[in-house]
Write an enzyme that holds these catalytic residues in place. Structure first.
Site, short mmCIF file in Angstrom:
data_model
loop_
_atom_site.label_atom_id
_atom_site.label_comp_id
_atom_site.label_asym_id
_atom_site.label_seq_id
_atom_site.Cartn_x
_atom_site.Cartn_y
_atom_site.Cartn_z
CB THR A 146 -0.97 0.01 1.20
OG1 THR A 146 -0.23 -0.14 2.41
CG2 THR A 146 -1.97 -1.11 1.08
CE LYS A 168 0.22 -3.35 3.33
NZ LYS A 168 -0.52 -2.38 4.23
CB THR A 179 -1.74 -1.79 8.65
OG1 THR A 179 -2.44 -0.90 9.43
CG2 THR A 179 -2.49 -2.00 7.36
CD GLU A 259 1.86 5.22 6.40
OE1 GLU A 259 1.08 4.65 5.62
OE2 GLU A 259 1.49 5.80 7.43
CG ASN A 378 -0.49 8.38 8.06
OD1 ASN A 378 -1.12 7.46 7.56
ND2 ASN A 378 0.77 8.27 8.46
CB SER A 383 -9.06 13.41 1.43
OG SER A 383 -7.82 13.76 1.99
#
Lengths: 383, 383
Positions: A146, A168, A179, A259, A378, A383
């Protein structure tokens, strides 16, 4: 090195059109046997995605022939219709592969609260089944990404057998599993009950000791599949070590690709009264946003370590806690230690050692820094 | 409106040279009586700063004549020498004011692990004692600021008496009290035992329901001093309301000025089985970095609310939890609700409502968003 390193497995990874980007988003891993023993551990989040609810049931029987994994959508908080989507996915895979849906595990990752585009997924499943290959592991590892920036695979060798895996995970990465989707395969001959015990032991000291951002996912799944194709029944200790090694390798890769991260941080707690105390203290530090911001700023701000340690119930005397950052004991016996200007934080790897002076146990938890990149990534995810 | 709103109090705030910037950094609050009743609540962090250790002892006797507060250094993790610094500060203030050191509370805030510049502090104390004034409250409120961008004061009126207060705090702001120093004063006639009960009640529903960044400080102190100068013995319920109102006002100001914040977020949990459940669920959400990043990005990503709710042990059925963001029920019964595009997040105030459908209790916890500004400010705090 991947889920197809061990004999008896084929895999594929393709672009089914689930992701708007057109990137690969559907993976299929098939165990061709002769055995189909399997075990799984899942998120402890009480809000569980449909594929987790499904796969938990499948794993109860200890037999898995195939795993379908999609990125581009978590299929979480999607209600009964979302569960039907997962069921349909397993049935379609079973029909394509000539097996039973009850032996097909399903994993999903992506945005919560959105139904999967089932036409694209089911059509892609046919493509993936046609693309299954004994060297398909890397493609499968790519298709489950992702926000990951690199595909994550690992491998370990036992005496006459192999353990390989893929993972992942880059955000919503915290204890109780993250996640993350992980599939580990082996061609050793191992019963499902043994696989279960081995996987839980391995996860406890690897995936459960990774805390990137303190957020627990709805979709975490770690599967261990054994084909028996090597015809080798492994030594239990060696097999445990091999599985733990692969899990540890993948866990470190998850944190390393977290991230926005610019630092890989190991928080080691030594001289704890119990291993549980060591883990509790390490996690209090790895969950401190202030500590993680300081690491981003190359700032050996050990006060933020001490203030996090102080929130725990672990056995220690605040006047006898010492802290080293990259080898410099900046805090000794709860007070000022060596000159903080001696600490070199310019590299990516950071080692924080906390000496509780309360016993003989220790543990390490891995995390990363908190950066503007994490916030940016994040704040614009859905959006 | 400040600590000198109530009769019987004088205060001062001056620049003693503790901060390198030269900004005001030393405050003095004096209770001229006739009564000197006092109560205090302190950080629950086990790593307690020297001034907290000192003031906890002072407050046990329930009598406080003066409070010395400094910014520019927390005097935490400074060992026995740091404790002696606090002791010396109280003794010097007592000598200047003609009282006993045992009635002088001390509060410090700033970087952990650094000794205070005692020459500057003690010299500044003389200046502050000479500057004490019945309208000195605002100057005192300014002198306790660290990364605060505005001074924080509040006031409430009872029947014939006043409750006023000041606060500082912008980071390391979490339940169990935060990096915050708060002094609340009243001219009502109230015994210290009653003050203690009233202060604990007020803190539980105000300061303890603020969670800016999940980090618990070593220095949190909230003091309530009563001079009795109004000669009014208040109605207990009215007095509780007035103190709670001032604490709530200050708590909201703390969150509103949190480091880097661009959103003021109220997370309200309704229909919980118990108030404890409501608080636990609200805090799980206010501690989610992913939720807070989404708010920064004006992204009504309710999946991050649900995934945080799922980490708690509160009573709820995941299939019957609903979530509204700024009045739009984007999640109904654990699944997709109204169109998320209807949510307007462009303003500073955000209201998240979580309906657990499990009972009749409710609670609200206040937080803010996680922003690049927070990371920048905290990656360069001590260096």
């Amino acid at each position: 090195m991947s889920v197809t390193s061990a004999k008896g497995f084929r895999a594929a990874g393709i672009a089914a059109g689930i992701k708007a980007s057109g990137n690969p988003d559907l993976a299929l891993v098939v165990n061709d046997g002769p055995h189909h023993a399997a075990a799984g551990v899942f998120t402890s989040n009480r809000v569980k995605a449909a594929p987790v609810q499904w796969s938990e049931q499948v794993l109860k029987a200890g037999t898995v022939t195939a795993v379908v994994l999609n990125s581009g959508g978590a299929n979480a908080c999607t209600g009964p219709a979302g569960f039907q989507d997962t069921h349909k996915t397993a049935e379609e895979a079973a029909a394509l592969l000539g097996t039973s849906a009850a032996e097909v595990a399903v994993c999903s990752t992506g945005l919560i609260g959105v139904r999967l585009p089932m036409d694209a997924l089911l059509s892609g499943l046919k493509t993936a089944a046609g693309a299954l290959a004994a060297d398909g592991g890397p493609a499968a590892a790519t298709a489950i990404m992702t926000t990951d920036t690199v595909a994550k695979t690992a491998e370990a060798h036992g005496t006459g057998y192999v353990v390989g895996g893929m993972a992942k995970g880059a955000g919503m990465l915290a204890p109780g599993l993250a996640t993350m989707l992980v599939v580990v395969t082996t061609d050793a001959v191992v019963e499902s009950d043994t696989l279960d015990a081995v996987l839980r032991n391995a996860a406890e000291v690897t995936f459960d000791r990774v805390d990137s951002d303190g957020c627990m996912s709805t979709n975490d799944t770690v599967l261990l599949l054994a084909s028996g194709a090597s015809e080798i029944t492994p030594d239990p200790a060696e097999f445990q070590n091999a599985v733990t090694e692969v899990c540890a390798d993948l866990a470190r890769q998850l944190v390393g690709d977290a991230e926005g991260a610019t630092k890989d941080i190991a928080v080691e707690v030594v001289h704890a009264a119990t291993e549980q105390d060591a883990v509790q203290v390490a996690k209090a530090v790895t969950r401190s946003n202030l500590f993680k911001c300081a690491m981003y700023g190359n700032d050996p701000n050990w006060g933020r370590v001490l203030s996090a340690v102080g929130t725990t119930e672990a056995a220690f005397d605040p006047d006898h806690v010492s802290v080293a950052i990259n080898g410099v004991w900046v805090c000794r016996d709860g007070g000022v230690g060596d000159d903080r200007d001696l600490v070199d934080l310019t590299g990516r790897d950071v080692q924080v050692t906390i000496d509780l002076a309360a016993g003989g146990e220790s543990a390490t938890v891995w995390t990363n820094d908190l950066t503007p990149g994490y916030v940016h990534e994040n704040s614009a995810y859905s959006s």
